[in-house]
Write a protein that holds these residues in place. Structure first.
Motif, mmCIF file in Angstrom:
data_model
loop_
_atom_site.group_PDB
_atom_site.id
_atom_site.type_symbol
_atom_site.label_atom_id
_atom_site.label_comp_id
_atom_site.label_asym_id
_atom_site.label_seq_id
_atom_site.Cartn_x
_atom_site.Cartn_y
_atom_site.Cartn_z
ATOM 1 N N SER A 33 0.813 -1.219 0.000
ATOM 2 C CA SER A 33 0.000 0.000 0.000
ATOM 3 C C SER A 33 0.848 1.272 0.000
ATOM 4 O O SER A 33 0.454 2.287 -0.595
ATOM 5 C CB SER A 33 -0.952 0.008 1.195
ATOM 6 N N GLY A 37 0.612 3.991 -2.860
ATOM 7 C CA GLY A 37 0.283 5.375 -2.570
ATOM 8 C C GLY A 37 1.225 6.358 -3.237
ATOM 9 O O GLY A 37 0.802 7.411 -3.738
ATOM 10 N N PRO A 49 -1.627 10.059 -0.814
ATOM 11 C CA PRO A 49 -2.261 9.073 0.072
ATOM 12 C C PRO A 49 -1.273 8.348 0.979
ATOM 13 O O PRO A 49 -0.823 7.241 0.670
ATOM 14 C CB PRO A 49 -2.944 8.111 -0.906
ATOM 15 N N LYS A 91 -4.223 6.209 3.141
ATOM 16 C CA LYS A 91 -4.180 4.750 3.202
ATOM 17 C C LYS A 91 -4.297 4.341 4.666
ATOM 18 O O LYS A 91 -3.857 5.077 5.557
ATOM 19 C CB LYS A 91 -2.911 4.196 2.561
#
Length: 243
Positions: A33, A37, A49, A91
């Motif tokens: 993630s 991002g 993010p 996130k």
């Protein structure tokens, strides 16, 4: 990389006034993630993010921005981390998202309109990565490795259980709210990052050109031979304990 600063101006955009459109990368630990991002930020159309709702990060942000409430923090983040086209992203692992969900005023203030669920099909590889990160304290490639990791069968089993539990909690949330998130697979992301990013731009309805954001450090993949070795060893140990 000791000079990396997620709280610094590298991730800011020009001040944004008003209520942005918002999305969250719904994640579990070691699902890619953070890397994802950064790819989205590079478009210049999807905000920055990052992991704003990690408990430690929340407190750092409050001190930095001089606010005392989560709603006040969200307003400040909207101003500085929303891209010019009006999109703000964050996130969050379930353990970070759940407290936000329970804070009704803050959850209404952020008002997520899009959910992007990043998943990793190889849960064992994900669990091993989590154990390695915990032992080395190197959660992203910007962090120095503090000690050499040591294989631990029990720790890998615990990590698997934790990842499964968080995944189940995300699925339960989506089901209870009738949310149909965009699914991004970690393995597909690594194989074709451009396709994944293009898919997100389409998902949020951005049809114009992605202008690009100011340069900032980019995380690198951390997997090594240790991860492969541990996977083989874990499977052998698991097989030896089977009836």
């Amino acid at each position: 990389m000791s000079d990396w600063d997620q709280f610094g101006a590298d991730y800011d955009f020009p001040d944004f006034d008003g209520q942005p459109n918002t999305y969250v990368i719904a994640s579990t630990p070691r699902s890619g993630s953070h890397y994802f991002g950064h790819l989205l930020r590079k478009t210049g159309a999807l905000g920055s993010p990052l992991e704003y709702f990690h408990p430690g990060h929340v407190e750092t942000w409050k001190q930095k921005l001089g606010v005392s409430t989560l709603e006040g923090l969200i307003a400040c983040l909207f101003r500085r981390r929303t891209s010019p086209n009006g999109w703000f992203g964050a996130k969050a692992h379930w353990s970070q998202f759940e407290p936000l969900l329970q804070n009704e005023r803050a959850f209404q203030a952020i008002n997520f309109s899009r959910y992007i669920h990043i998943i990793r099909r190889d849960r064992l590889a994900q669990a091993i990565s989590l154990v390695v990160a915990r032992q080395t304290a190197s959660w992203i490639s910007f962090h120095a490795v503090r000690r050499t990791p040591e294989y631990d069968f029990g720790a890998i089993q615990t990590a698997l259980s934790e990842i499964d539990a968080q995944s189940d909690q995300w699925e339960g949330f989506f089901s209870s709210r009738r949310i149909d998130p965009m699914i991004v697979e970690y393995e597909a992301l690594l194989a074709d990052p451009e396709e994944a990013v293009t898919g997100v731009l389409a998902y949020v309805g951005h049809h114009g050109p992605a202008t690009g954001a100011a340069s900032s450090p980019e995380p690198q993949r951390q997997s090594s031979g240790i991860n492969v070795e541990w996977k083989e060893r874990y499977l052998a140990d698991l097989n030896s304990t089977a009836c």
